[in-house]
Design an enzyme around this catalytic site. Sequence first.
Site: not given
Ligand code: FPP
Length: 241
Positions: A189, A67-68, A26, A208, A70, A22-23
Amino acid sequence: MAKDKNEARVLIPPVHVGVIMDGNGRWAKKRGMPRKFGHRAGAKTFRRIVRHAKHIGIKYITFYAFSTENWKRSEDEVNALMKLFEKNLDDLDELFEENVRIRFIGDRTKLSYSLRKRMEQSERESLNNTAMTLVIAINYGGRDEITNAVRTIAQDVRDGKLDPADVSEELIQSRLYTEEMPPVDLIIRPSGELRLSNFMIWQAAYAEYYFTDILWPDFSNKDLEKAVEVYCERNRRFGGV
Ligand code: FPP
């Protein structure tokens, strides 16, 4: 090693680690860049952390990639993420040489034909690898997973193949995407959010948690080691005393 027979103070690394990446958004915003720039940086971190996890002896690591829920994001962002997954699968091929097995969890039916084929190919080619299992959750939702499992069980009951009295935790587990995988020991996380967001809700029953404010693209190898160290200091009782 257990301190005494009632206290499982684990000094062994977690067998199965789950990571909510996550992140990214941002991280990009802070740099005045579009969200997909953050995802690209997040993918780089993902590739580095996979290798480091193997290096420190983690046997299973599951990353929450999509995620489902997203699909609610803009079409532009969803398309960028799907492209990034395909591209990263090409890059991951070199992990086969390092004896890493790749698995995917989630509902594949909504993914493009080319991505699905690519996923199947990675799974097939790495099937017999044993050093570590890398699990990538794409179009994954814990509730969706459990709903599907229940649906297959209901079907078997209706077909007379199963008696309702035989529905057990083991049976449900065997119908999940993670059927043969151990439960999750540690969920990491980053980015300051303190929730599970529908990630492995069955598998994480006794997990945990390790939360940190660091945004995923900045998550370092040392941060992974810190999370494992903190886990090792926890006192896991699994409902006992
Ligand atoms: C959440 O951050 C991140 C995602 C929904 C995408 C994660 C995917 C990758 C890092 C690509 C990895 C590649 C493979 C092949 C596994 P966010 O966009 O919700 O961040 P925010 O909360 O800051 O908006």
